[in-house]
Design an enzyme around this catalytic site. Structure first.
Site, PDB file in Angstrom:
ATOM      1  N   TYR A  21       0.818  -1.216   0.000  1.00 64.83           N
ATOM      2  CA  TYR A  21       0.000   0.000   0.000  1.00 64.83           C
ATOM      3  C   TYR A  21       0.852   1.267   0.000  1.00 64.83           C
ATOM      4  O   TYR A  21       0.472   2.267   0.609  1.00 64.83           O
ATOM      5  CB  TYR A  21      -0.943   0.012   1.209  1.00 64.83           C
ATOM      6  CG  TYR A  21      -2.169  -0.847   1.011  1.00 64.83           C
ATOM      7  CD1 TYR A  21      -3.242  -0.367   0.264  1.00 64.83           C
ATOM      8  CD2 TYR A  21      -2.248  -2.120   1.548  1.00 64.83           C
ATOM      9  CE1 TYR A  21      -4.379  -1.141   0.066  1.00 64.83           C
ATOM     10  CE2 TYR A  21      -3.368  -2.908   1.351  1.00 64.83           C
ATOM     11  CZ  TYR A  21      -4.425  -2.422   0.611  1.00 64.83           C
ATOM     12  OH  TYR A  21      -5.540  -3.189   0.421  1.00 64.83           O
ATOM     13  N   TYR A 160     -14.137  -3.957   5.409  1.00 62.58           N
ATOM     14  CA  TYR A 160     -12.847  -4.422   4.887  1.00 62.58           C
ATOM     15  C   TYR A 160     -12.577  -5.817   5.437  1.00 62.58           C
ATOM     16  O   TYR A 160     -12.652  -6.040   6.647  1.00 62.58           O
ATOM     17  CB  TYR A 160     -11.699  -3.489   5.297  1.00 62.58           C
ATOM     18  CG  TYR A 160     -10.352  -4.027   4.861  1.00 62.58           C
ATOM     19  CD1 TYR A 160      -9.950  -3.927   3.531  1.00 62.58           C
ATOM     20  CD2 TYR A 160      -9.510  -4.677   5.763  1.00 62.58           C
ATOM     21  CE1 TYR A 160      -8.733  -4.447   3.112  1.00 62.58           C
ATOM     22  CE2 TYR A 160      -8.286  -5.198   5.353  1.00 62.58           C
ATOM     23  CZ  TYR A 160      -7.904  -5.081   4.025  1.00 62.58           C
ATOM     24  OH  TYR A 160      -6.704  -5.612   3.616  1.00 62.58           O
ATOM     25  N   ASP A 262     -15.989 -11.187  11.263  1.00 60.83           N
ATOM     26  CA  ASP A 262     -14.578 -11.000  10.949  1.00 60.83           C
ATOM     27  C   ASP A 262     -13.959 -10.224  12.113  1.00 60.83           C
ATOM     28  O   ASP A 262     -14.063  -9.004  12.203  1.00 60.83           O
ATOM     29  CB  ASP A 262     -14.441 -10.223   9.632  1.00 60.83           C
ATOM     30  CG  ASP A 262     -12.991  -9.880   9.303  1.00 60.83           C
ATOM     31  OD1 ASP A 262     -12.101 -10.187  10.131  1.00 60.83           O
ATOM     32  OD2 ASP A 262     -12.750  -9.300   8.232  1.00 60.83           O
ATOM     33  N   LYS A 291      -4.461 -10.945  13.267  1.00 59.86           N
ATOM     34  CA  LYS A 291      -3.694  -9.849  13.887  1.00 59.86           C
ATOM     35  C   LYS A 291      -3.113 -10.151  15.277  1.00 59.86           C
ATOM     36  O   LYS A 291      -2.010 -10.643  15.380  1.00 59.86           O
ATOM     37  CB  LYS A 291      -4.523  -8.565  13.859  1.00 59.86           C
ATOM     38  CG  LYS A 291      -4.675  -8.045  12.422  1.00 59.86           C
ATOM     39  CD  LYS A 291      -5.106  -6.604  12.343  1.00 59.86           C
ATOM     40  CE  LYS A 291      -4.930  -6.043  10.948  1.00 59.86           C
ATOM     41  NZ  LYS A 291      -6.116  -6.130  10.075  1.00 59.86           N
TER      42      LYS A 291
HETATM   43  C1  LIG Z   1      -6.420  -6.630   8.704  1.00 59.11           C
HETATM   44  C2  LIG Z   1      -7.754  -7.199   8.454  1.00 59.11           C
HETATM   45  C3  LIG Z   1      -7.939  -8.296   7.594  1.00 59.11           C
HETATM   46  C4  LIG Z   1      -6.806  -8.877   6.775  1.00 59.11           C
HETATM   47  O1  LIG Z   1      -5.806  -9.423   7.561  1.00 59.11           O
HETATM   48  P1  LIG Z   1      -4.337  -9.634   6.899  1.00 59.11           P
HETATM   49  O2  LIG Z   1      -3.613 -10.419   7.935  1.00 59.11           O
HETATM   50  O3  LIG Z   1      -3.785  -8.276   6.697  1.00 59.11           O
HETATM   51  O4  LIG Z   1      -4.527 -10.385   5.632  1.00 59.11           O
HETATM   52  C5  LIG Z   1      -9.198  -8.839   7.486  1.00 59.11           C
HETATM   53  N1  LIG Z   1     -10.243  -8.323   8.165  1.00 59.11           N
HETATM   54  C6  LIG Z   1     -10.106  -7.272   8.994  1.00 59.11           C
HETATM   55  C7  LIG Z   1     -11.289  -6.778   9.736  1.00 59.11           C
HETATM   56  C8  LIG Z   1      -8.861  -6.666   9.154  1.00 59.11           C
HETATM   57  O5  LIG Z   1      -8.741  -5.587   9.934  1.00 59.11           O
END
Ligand SMILES: *Cc1c(COP(=O)(O)O)cnc(C)c1O
Length: 461
Positions: A21, A160, A262, A291
């Site tokens: 990015y 996202y 998510d 994360k």
């Molecule tokens: C960061 C993020 C992702 C993607 O995770 P990566 O490890 O960067 O592929 C998916 N969903 C949410 C809500 C996120 O914040």
């Protein structure tokens, strides 16, 4: 390391390392910060400068850098076994972490009306993939339940979910998707009603009616709903209206649609509880975590499924009902060892309480320092996830992702003058610090932003 070494490294960095990015043409004009060491909330670069990591190394840091307990767990595991693939064998760290995680999630949902059933852990290695896995799981589930027309997803505006194709299709931040749009599959998007002030309740009734109409109109087409619970991260920290997740779940139940939360960003205490879905005791059918899962040390992610989902994949080999997904490094033992120690420490160190009290402090300090500035919009926060919208000179707050100039100026000032690493998302400054952060560092972050803002205001006069 001398200055010549820095120059050489910087040039190599700018020409051979393609940063995510990042506009590399612009990056080539900067002096890159090259980190050599981390300790606590600080990162040290090869020029011996110390930076406070206020964006938690892209939102994944829980315990600051190189916490000795996590380092020890990683070293011990590496001495025993670096990798063995879950395709054909198992290993103790994968078994232990899955067990601990399921227990910890159940504890978060212990006051729910129905006993929690999220109990099957599917390992992968990044958040996008955890979402990808959840979506494939939902499609295969519906197929094997005989609901072969249920092949679509309902997701939310400004959501996202990652950068792989399924996750991109589910996402709706236009600038990230636009160039790939022709190759993405369509998802239905509903409104994600935002509630900035936790005490201010606006009716979400009309959004709810729209949502139901969307679902009812495609009743036999939708496999699952995918949502970021409590707060949308990447679209600039947009908190979800209270109670809304429960309403979504109600419709999922009524229309026999799976609910996928998510929690890649919100999981592991970012907003307070271990998983944000438990805030309103809304247990999804499938949950994605990433994360913070290893405390911010190693790449890992999981997709956790309920009993109902898991059961639909049972059968004889020839029926081909087994879940058709896997990755070489799924459930890597070193990452699992870090995840185990991270989860233990969350309880030992009462991390949830620290998040709560530091979040309150941060909110108070921000309001006092910058809340009344004409350039600052309404500050959005849940736990230690904060978004500060920066208005342009004419007071406009919704300038969009491309127009990040003012927020960027503040962040650059914070980095250069206060040595606080911050990163804007469009015109929103985000603060996502390590979760064990202390009051002193909270003060450092707020000061850095406040000074950056002053400089911006002075420059514009
Ligand atoms: C960061 C993020 C992702 C993607 O995770 P990566 O490890 O960067 O592929 C998916 N969903 C949410 C809500 C996120 O914040």
């Amino acid at each position: 390391m001398g200055l010549r070494d820095y120059k050489q490294l910087a040039e190599q960095d700018q020409s051979v390392v393609w940063h995510p990015y990042t506009q590399m043409q612009e990056y080539a004009r900067t002096e890159p910060i090259i980190i050599s060491r981390g300790e606590g909330p600080y990162l040290y670069d090869i020029r011996r400068r110390r930076f406070l990591d206020a964006y938690g190394s892209m939102w994944c840091n829980v315990w600051g850098h190189n916490h000795p307990e996590l380092v020890k767990a990683i070293q011990q595991q590496a001495g025993q076994l670096c990798h063995a693939s879950l395709f054909s064998v198992s290993h103790v760290p994968a078994i232990d972490f899955a067990n601990m995680l399921v227990d910890a999630i159940k504890q978060d949902f212990r006051f729910a009306d129905e006993p929690p059933t999220l109990s099957h852990v599917f390992y992968s290695d990044n958040g996008s993939t955890a979402v990808e896995v959840a979506m494939k799981m939902a499609l295969q589930y519906q197929n094997q339940k005989g609901k072969i027309s249920r092949t679509q997803f309902l997701t939310f505006h400004e959501g996202y979910h990652g950068d792989t194709f399924g996750a991109m299709s589910a996402s709706s931040i236009e600038v990230f998707r636009q160039k790939f749009a022709p190759s993405l599959f369509n998802c239905h998007h509903a409104t994600y009603p935002m509630q900035v002030d936790p005490d201010e309740h606006e009716s979400t009734r009309h959004h709810e009616m729209q949502l139901e109409a969307l679902i009812a109109g495609r009743n036999d087409k939708i496999a699952a709903v995918v949502i970021e619970p409590v707060i949308q991260g990447a679209s600039g920290m947009r908190p979800l209206a209270e109670d809304y997740l429960g309403k979504i779940k109600k419709y999922c139940r009524e229309y026999d649609i799976l609910l996928i939360t998510d929690e890649v960003f919100t999981g592991f205490c970012r907003t307070g509880p271990l998983v944000a879905s438990s805030t309103e005791l809304v247990e999804p059918d499938i949950m994605c975590l990433g994360k913070g899962i290893t405390g911010g040390t190693l790449p890992m992610a999981v997709t956790v499924a309920s009993d109902r989902v898991f059961e639909a994949f049972k059968g004889e080999w020839a029926e081909m009902r087994q879940f058709l997904h896997g990755h070489t490094y799924s459930g890597n033992p070193i990452a699992c060892a870090a995840a185990i120690r991270n989860l233990e420490m969350i309880f030992e160190e009462k991390l949830k309480e620290n998040v709560k009290s530091r979040a309150r402090e941060l909110n108070y300090a921000l309001r006092r320092a910058i809340g009344s500035s004409p350039r600052v919009g309404q500050i959005r926060q849940r736990g230690l996830a904060v978004g500060i919208p920066i208005k342009d000179a004419s007071g406009n707050e919704d300038a969009g992702y491309e127009s990040r100039d003012d927020a960027m100026k503040i962040c650059e000032h914070a980095i250069e003058r206060s040595r606080v690493l911050l990163r804007p998302l469009g015109n929103v400054i985000t603060i996502v610090p390590p979760l064990n952060i202390e009051s002193e560092q909270i003060g450092e972050i707020v000061n850095a932003i406040s000074r950056g803002l002053e400089a911006l205001e002075a420059g514009n006069k």
